[in-house]
Design a protein around this motif. Sequence first.
Motif, mmCIF file in Angstrom:
data_model
loop_
_atom_site.group_PDB
_atom_site.id
_atom_site.type_symbol
_atom_site.label_atom_id
_atom_site.label_comp_id
_atom_site.label_asym_id
_atom_site.label_seq_id
_atom_site.Cartn_x
_atom_site.Cartn_y
_atom_site.Cartn_z
ATOM 1 N N UNK A 35 -30.059 34.325 39.388
ATOM 2 C CA UNK A 35 -29.942 35.763 39.210
ATOM 3 C C UNK A 35 -28.651 36.285 39.827
ATOM 4 N N UNK A 36 -28.299 35.806 41.018
ATOM 5 C CA UNK A 36 -27.075 36.256 41.676
ATOM 6 C C UNK A 36 -25.847 35.829 40.885
ATOM 7 N N UNK A 37 -25.845 34.611 40.354
ATOM 8 C CA UNK A 37 -24.717 34.146 39.543
ATOM 9 C C UNK A 37 -24.605 34.979 38.262
ATOM 10 N N UNK A 38 -25.724 35.285 37.629
ATOM 11 C CA UNK A 38 -25.711 36.110 36.419
ATOM 12 C C UNK A 38 -25.154 37.499 36.712
ATOM 13 N N UNK A 39 -25.604 38.110 37.795
ATOM 14 C CA UNK A 39 -25.133 39.444 38.157
ATOM 15 C C UNK A 39 -23.640 39.416 38.490
ATOM 16 N N UNK A 40 -23.178 38.347 39.122
ATOM 17 C CA UNK A 40 -21.757 38.219 39.443
ATOM 18 C C UNK A 40 -20.912 38.183 38.167
ATOM 19 N N UNK A 41 -21.347 37.432 37.168
ATOM 20 C CA UNK A 41 -20.593 37.369 35.915
ATOM 21 C C UNK A 41 -20.616 38.706 35.178
ATOM 22 N N UNK A 42 -21.743 39.406 35.205
ATOM 23 C CA UNK A 42 -21.809 40.732 34.577
ATOM 24 C C UNK A 42 -20.848 41.688 35.280
ATOM 25 N N UNK A 43 -20.831 41.627 36.604
ATOM 26 C CA UNK A 43 -19.954 42.497 37.373
ATOM 27 C C UNK A 43 -18.482 42.202 37.069
ATOM 28 N N UNK A 44 -18.135 40.931 36.955
ATOM 29 C CA UNK A 44 -16.766 40.571 36.587
ATOM 30 C C UNK A 44 -16.415 41.134 35.214
ATOM 31 N N UNK A 45 -17.350 41.061 34.278
ATOM 32 C CA UNK A 45 -17.117 41.620 32.949
ATOM 33 C C UNK A 45 -16.893 43.120 32.980
ATOM 34 N N UNK A 46 -17.652 43.824 33.833
ATOM 35 C CA UNK A 46 -17.450 45.264 33.975
ATOM 36 C C UNK A 46 -16.073 45.574 34.554
ATOM 37 N N UNK A 47 -15.664 44.807 35.584
ATOM 38 C CA UNK A 47 -14.333 45.013 36.155
ATOM 39 C C UNK A 47 -13.254 44.766 35.106
ATOM 40 N N UNK A 48 -13.388 43.685 34.355
ATOM 41 C CA UNK A 48 -12.367 43.336 33.358
ATOM 42 C C UNK A 48 -12.290 44.379 32.246
ATOM 43 N N UNK A 49 -13.437 44.879 31.781
ATOM 44 C CA UNK A 49 -13.418 45.880 30.708
ATOM 45 C C UNK A 49 -12.820 47.202 31.193
ATOM 46 N N UNK A 50 -13.178 47.613 32.412
ATOM 47 C CA UNK A 50 -12.606 48.848 32.951
ATOM 48 C C UNK A 50 -11.103 48.709 33.166
ATOM 49 N N UNK A 51 -10.662 47.554 33.656
ATOM 50 C CA UNK A 51 -9.225 47.329 33.851
ATOM 51 C C UNK A 51 -8.497 47.323 32.509
ATOM 52 N N UNK A 52 -9.125 46.775 31.480
ATOM 53 C CA UNK A 52 -8.512 46.766 30.151
ATOM 54 C C UNK A 52 -8.341 48.163 29.584
ATOM 55 N N UNK A 53 -9.371 49.001 29.729
ATOM 56 C CA UNK A 53 -9.278 50.377 29.230
ATOM 57 C C UNK A 53 -8.212 51.162 30.007
ATOM 58 N N UNK A 54 -8.252 51.055 31.333
ATOM 59 C CA UNK A 54 -7.264 51.764 32.153
ATOM 60 C C UNK A 54 -5.853 51.277 31.900
ATOM 61 N N UNK A 55 -5.681 49.978 31.750
ATOM 62 C CA UNK A 55 -4.368 49.417 31.465
ATOM 63 C C UNK A 55 -3.835 49.882 30.127
ATOM 64 N N UNK A 56 -4.710 49.992 29.136
ATOM 65 C CA UNK A 56 -4.295 50.469 27.821
ATOM 66 C C UNK A 56 -3.850 51.931 27.891
ATOM 67 N N UNK A 57 -4.580 52.742 28.645
ATOM 68 C CA UNK A 57 -4.191 54.145 28.791
ATOM 69 C C UNK A 57 -2.835 54.278 29.482
ATOM 70 N N UNK A 58 -2.628 53.521 30.556
ATOM 71 C CA UNK A 58 -1.345 53.567 31.270
ATOM 72 C C UNK A 58 -0.211 53.049 30.388
ATOM 73 N N UNK A 59 -0.476 51.992 29.640
ATOM 74 C CA UNK A 59 0.534 51.410 28.763
ATOM 75 C C UNK A 59 0.992 52.409 27.699
ATOM 76 N N UNK A 60 0.062 53.158 27.135
ATOM 77 C CA UNK A 60 0.431 54.155 26.130
ATOM 78 C C UNK A 60 1.320 55.240 26.731
ATOM 79 N N UNK A 61 1.030 55.644 27.962
ATOM 80 C CA UNK A 61 1.858 56.664 28.621
ATOM 81 C C UNK A 61 3.254 56.117 28.886
ATOM 82 N N UNK A 62 3.331 54.866 29.361
ATOM 83 C CA UNK A 62 4.639 54.262 29.661
ATOM 84 C C UNK A 62 5.466 54.048 28.401
ATOM 85 N N UNK A 63 4.802 53.717 27.290
ATOM 86 C CA UNK A 63 5.520 53.495 26.037
ATOM 87 C C UNK A 63 5.907 54.801 25.349
ATOM 88 N N UNK A 64 5.368 55.908 25.800
ATOM 89 C CA UNK A 64 5.671 57.198 25.187
ATOM 90 C C UNK A 64 4.801 57.512 23.998
#
Length: 194
Positions: A35-64
């Motif tokens: 259960x702990x290993x499963x929750x750890x992988x889910x948490x990593x997925x949440x971090x990665x998806x949030x970082x992807x969305x935020x990175x895309x937003x920042x990238x669009x601003x930097x590119x104009x």
Amino acid sequence: LCVCFPERQTSPKSLHRNKRTNMSEVVEKDSRHKLIVLVTFINFGLFASRAGIGGDLINEVFDGDRMPPPHPVSQQLVITTLIQCCIGMAAVGSSVLHCKAWNEISRAVAAGVGMITLMLNFLVAGYGCKQIDLDPDQVNEREEALAVLAIVQLIFMIVYFGMVNSFTHGVVMLGSPGAAKAPGAYDPPAVSSV
């Protein structure tokens, strides 16, 4: 999981040596590890998806391609989300290393990074609550998704923290030198799996 938790392996010899251990305790500990290993992988997925969305937003601003968000909360939400996700992914990595080393030093490091991540998640969730409170005309859908995901992940991390602490049975404090443990107590992974 025996590779991840080498000193928690239960062989038939150790079952005969330890009279107090029965098969139901072994199965219960193994299911907790899964259960702990499963929750750890889910948490990593949440971090990665949030970082992807935020990175895309920042990238669009930097590119104009897009103007910076009009409201300062939206800007802070995106920037602190990226910082928190980077530290959160490092926390997941330190918890994996702790599972491999399984000693007091690795547990202290993993717990420290995990607590920093948890505190940053409180900050980002606060920005997320303010973002949801804004006028819908001022908010991009992806910024709204970042706000909702921050709040969901905060709840997820609090539940995970409670789950790990419910497995401790006698641990005084994670990572504290000389922490007293009850005989046969489960030694949980650090909170940083968060």
